[in-house]
Design a protein around this motif. Structure first.
Motif, PDB file in Angstrom:
ATOM      1  N   PHE A  48       0.837  -1.209   0.000  1.00 41.62           N
ATOM      2  CA  PHE A  48       0.000   0.000   0.000  1.00 41.62           C
ATOM      3  C   PHE A  48       0.870   1.257   0.000  1.00 41.62           C
ATOM      4  N   VAL A  49       1.827   1.322   0.920  1.00 40.27           N
ATOM      5  CA  VAL A  49       2.714   2.496   0.986  1.00 40.27           C
ATOM      6  C   VAL A  49       3.597   2.554  -0.256  1.00 40.27           C
ATOM      7  N   GLY A  50       4.121   1.399  -0.666  1.00 42.58           N
ATOM      8  CA  GLY A  50       4.922   1.359  -1.886  1.00 42.58           C
ATOM      9  C   GLY A  50       4.132   1.816  -3.095  1.00 42.58           C
ATOM     10  N   GLY A  51       2.860   1.447  -3.124  1.00 40.51           N
ATOM     11  CA  GLY A  51       1.996   1.877  -4.223  1.00 40.51           C
ATOM     12  C   GLY A  51       1.860   3.385  -4.290  1.00 40.51           C
ATOM     13  N   MET A  52       1.872   4.027  -3.147  1.00 36.72           N
ATOM     14  CA  MET A  52       1.803   5.493  -3.110  1.00 36.72           C
ATOM     15  C   MET A  52       3.078   6.127  -3.681  1.00 36.72           C
TER      16      MET A  52
END
Length: 186
Positions: A48-52
């Motif tokens: 999720f954070v990596g996707g951001m």
């Protein structure tokens, strides 16, 4: 500007989607590695954070390669590009919620969400090859979720290979197309 010219701009600026797919593969790899090393509880948040970070890292990568790293202001495809990009973080909220009830379903749900996110890229880039990314990701996500949920990290690693392969293939193709265009304009 007609649609074909706008799609040509998208392919040129974003290098046929190659840099974004390679960055995305790296984010999926970080999450899959977390899940594979016994940190399954944080793997969804890594993705999720990596996707951001995918868009800013893609922009950085494009800048490092030279040439433009964004569409010009007012480009007719900018709104569609933004809307398709926003599908993933919003969809991940569903995948994270699902993971709270059954952690094994996070990766399959994320695969379906991300795969579906690539379907509009067929039009955005004017590249049917995005179907070769979207369809296997969606079908495999559904199959893993329904048939092998306890082995869902395999689906994550499949996604890494799929994204990286697509990125490398399209980067290579972009380099050939760019070289051909430089020769043709001399």
């Amino acid at each position: 500007m007609d649609i074909s010219a706008a799609q040509t701009d998208i392919r040129r600026v974003y290098r046929r989607g190659s840099v974004g797919q390679i960055v995305t593969a790296l984010m999926w790899a970080a999450s899959a590695a977390a899940a594979s090393s016994g940190l399954a509880g944080i793997a969804p948040f890594v993705l999720f954070v990596g996707g951001m970070l995918i868009f800013p890292l893609t922009t950085l990568g494009l800048g490092l390669l030279g040439g433009p790293s964004a569409l010009p202001a007012g480009h007719p495809m900018s709104a569609l590009a933004f809307q398709t990009a926003m599908q993933v973080p919003l969809g991940f909220l569903v995948a994270l919620t699902l993971a709270a009830f059954d952690a094994d379903l996070f990766f399959p749900a994320a695969m379906v969400l991300v795969g579906a996110h690539y379907l509009p890229f067929v039009f955005l880039y004017g590249m049917r090859s995005f179907l070769l990314l979207a369809i296997p990701m969606i079908v495999t996500g559904v199959a893993v979720g329904l048939l092998f949920p306890s082995s869902s990290v395999i689906g994550a690693w499949f996604t890494v290979v799929l994204l990286a392969s697509f990125g490398v293939k399209e980067f290579t193709r972009d380099r050939r197309v760019s070289a051909h265009q430089r020769v043709a304009t001399r």
